[in-house]
Design a protein around this motif. Structure first.
Motif, short mmCIF file in Angstrom:
data_model
loop_
_atom_site.label_atom_id
_atom_site.label_comp_id
_atom_site.label_asym_id
_atom_site.label_seq_id
_atom_site.Cartn_x
_atom_site.Cartn_y
_atom_site.Cartn_z
N GLY A 209 0.85 -1.19 0.00
CA GLY A 209 0.00 0.00 0.00
C GLY A 209 0.88 1.23 0.00
O GLY A 209 1.90 1.27 -0.68
N HIS A 210 0.51 2.25 0.78
CA HIS A 210 1.32 3.47 0.94
C HIS A 210 1.51 3.67 2.44
O HIS A 210 0.55 3.95 3.16
CB HIS A 210 0.63 4.68 0.31
N PHE A 211 2.75 3.54 2.88
CA PHE A 211 3.04 3.56 4.30
C PHE A 211 4.02 4.67 4.66
O PHE A 211 4.98 4.91 3.93
CB PHE A 211 3.63 2.21 4.75
N LEU A 212 3.75 5.33 5.76
CA LEU A 212 4.67 6.30 6.33
C LEU A 212 5.45 5.56 7.40
O LEU A 212 4.88 5.13 8.41
CB LEU A 212 3.92 7.49 6.93
N LEU A 213 6.74 5.38 7.17
CA LEU A 213 7.59 4.63 8.09
C LEU A 213 7.98 5.50 9.27
O LEU A 213 7.92 6.72 9.21
CB LEU A 213 8.84 4.14 7.35
N SER A 214 8.40 4.87 10.36
CA SER A 214 8.80 5.63 11.55
C SER A 214 10.00 6.52 11.26
O SER A 214 10.24 7.51 11.96
CB SER A 214 9.08 4.71 12.74
N SER A 215 10.75 6.22 10.21
CA SER A 215 11.89 7.04 9.80
C SER A 215 11.45 8.35 9.14
O SER A 215 12.26 9.24 8.91
CB SER A 215 12.76 6.27 8.81
N GLY A 216 10.15 8.45 8.80
CA GLY A 216 9.64 9.62 8.08
C GLY A 216 9.61 9.42 6.58
O GLY A 216 9.08 10.24 5.84
N ARG A 217 10.17 8.31 6.11
CA ARG A 217 10.16 8.01 4.68
C ARG A 217 8.90 7.23 4.32
O ARG A 217 8.21 6.71 5.19
CB ARG A 217 11.43 7.25 4.30
N HIS A 218 8.60 7.19 3.03
CA HIS A 218 7.40 6.52 2.52
C HIS A 218 7.80 5.26 1.76
O HIS A 218 8.87 5.21 1.16
CB HIS A 218 6.64 7.46 1.58
N SER A 219 6.91 4.26 1.77
CA SER A 219 7.19 3.01 1.08
C SER A 219 5.89 2.36 0.62
O SER A 219 4.83 2.58 1.21
CB SER A 219 7.92 2.04 2.02
N ALA A 220 6.00 1.55 -0.42
CA ALA A 220 4.86 0.77 -0.90
C ALA A 220 4.77 -0.57 -0.16
O ALA A 220 3.82 -1.32 -0.36
CB ALA A 220 4.98 0.53 -2.40
N HIS A 221 5.76 -0.87 0.68
CA HIS A 221 5.78 -2.13 1.43
C HIS A 221 6.04 -1.84 2.89
O HIS A 221 6.79 -0.94 3.24
CB HIS A 221 6.88 -3.06 0.90
N TYR A 222 5.41 -2.64 3.75
CA TYR A 222 5.62 -2.51 5.19
C TYR A 222 5.69 -3.90 5.80
O TYR A 222 4.90 -4.78 5.45
CB TYR A 222 4.47 -1.73 5.84
N LEU A 223 6.64 -4.08 6.68
CA LEU A 223 6.77 -5.33 7.41
C LEU A 223 6.24 -5.13 8.82
O LEU A 223 6.82 -4.40 9.60
CB LEU A 223 8.23 -5.76 7.46
N GLN A 224 5.12 -5.75 9.12
CA GLN A 224 4.51 -5.63 10.44
C GLN A 224 5.06 -6.76 11.31
O GLN A 224 4.49 -7.84 11.41
CB GLN A 224 2.99 -5.71 10.32
N CYS A 225 6.23 -6.49 11.91
CA CYS A 225 6.91 -7.53 12.68
C CYS A 225 6.09 -8.01 13.86
O CYS A 225 6.25 -9.16 14.29
CB CYS A 225 8.28 -7.04 13.12
N ALA A 226 5.22 -7.18 14.39
CA ALA A 226 4.37 -7.63 15.50
C ALA A 226 3.54 -8.85 15.07
O ALA A 226 3.33 -9.77 15.85
CB ALA A 226 3.47 -6.50 15.98
N ARG A 227 3.11 -8.86 13.81
CA ARG A 227 2.32 -10.01 13.33
C ARG A 227 3.18 -11.26 13.18
O ARG A 227 2.76 -12.35 13.52
CB ARG A 227 1.64 -9.68 12.00
N VAL A 228 4.40 -11.11 12.64
CA VAL A 228 5.24 -12.28 12.46
C VAL A 228 5.69 -12.84 13.81
O VAL A 228 5.93 -14.03 13.96
CB VAL A 228 6.43 -12.00 11.52
N LEU A 229 5.76 -11.96 14.82
CA LEU A 229 6.23 -12.38 16.13
C LEU A 229 5.10 -12.77 17.09
O LEU A 229 5.37 -13.22 18.20
CB LEU A 229 7.07 -11.27 16.76
N MET A 230 3.83 -12.65 16.67
CA MET A 230 2.73 -12.94 17.59
C MET A 230 2.61 -14.43 17.89
O MET A 230 2.05 -14.82 18.90
CB MET A 230 1.41 -12.36 17.09
#
Length: 194
Positions: free
Chosen positions: A19-40
């Motif tokens: 999708g369109h994600f605003l990363l915590s770094s302030g940069r934008h990306s079309a991909h996001y890795l939701q590590c909380a989900r992989v680690l749940m």
């Protein structure tokens, strides 16, 4: 664990988002890795941490006295890395905007620390966490992350190991490709939007 096996873990847990994600770094990306989900899933988290611990240089592994991770994203992987390395794990948090140890966590002077993150993009949070660890008396001897999104561009002044390196492009807000600019950005991470 090979890169494709790591990505299979992310896909299986629906942690690789598009999708369109605003990363915590302030940069934008079309991909996001939701590590909380992989680690749940505790078994999956343990597998990933064990694989990451195995990638650390042997001389570094044997020196680690503590694992410290930044809250919120690094807490689960930090705990699992502590288990894999058989050392205590703790975290730093930002109650007033600057990382610090709280909750009775303390380092002994000179404790050799492994800093553990979920994802590294610019390395800013990791460098801030390293400063907090050093202020608390620890000595960061290495850093590790599940995912390195930096394109090899981070330097923490210590060895850095990632389970997988992914080079999804990231963009400044004023340099978005048209397909991203056409979508509203969402910030799925743990920090609140600016």
């Amino acid at each position: 664990m090979q890169e494709e096996a790591v990505l299979a873990e992310f896909r299986a847990s629906k942690a690789l988002l598009e999708g369109h994600f605003l990363l915590s770094s302030g940069r934008h990306s079309a991909h996001y890795l939701q590590c909380a989900r992989v680690l749940m899933n505790p078994e999956r988290a343990a597998r990933l941490a064990t694989a990451l611990a195995a990638k650390l240089p042997h001389d570094v592994r044997r020196q680690i006295a503590k694992v410290v991770s930044p809250a919120m994203g690094g807490v689960i992987i930090g705990q699992e890395m502590g288990r894999a390395l058989q050392v205590d794990a703790m975290f730093v948090e930002r109650p007033t905007g600057t990382f610090e140890l709280r909750r009775g966590f303390a380092l002994e002077p000179g404790d050799r620390v492994l800093l553990v993150e979920d994802v590294v993009t610019t390395g800013k949070s990791s460098r801030e966490a390293i400063a907090a660890i050093e202020d608390a008396g620890g000595q960061v001897i290495a850093a590790a992350a599940l995912v390195d999104r930096s394109g090899g561009g981070v330097d923490f002044g210590v060895p850095f190991t990632a389970l997988v390196a992914l080079n999804f492009p990231t963009y400044d807000a004023d340099a978005l490709p048209p397909e991203l600019a056409a979508q509203p950005a969402i910030k799925p991470g743990s920090r609140s939007q600016p």
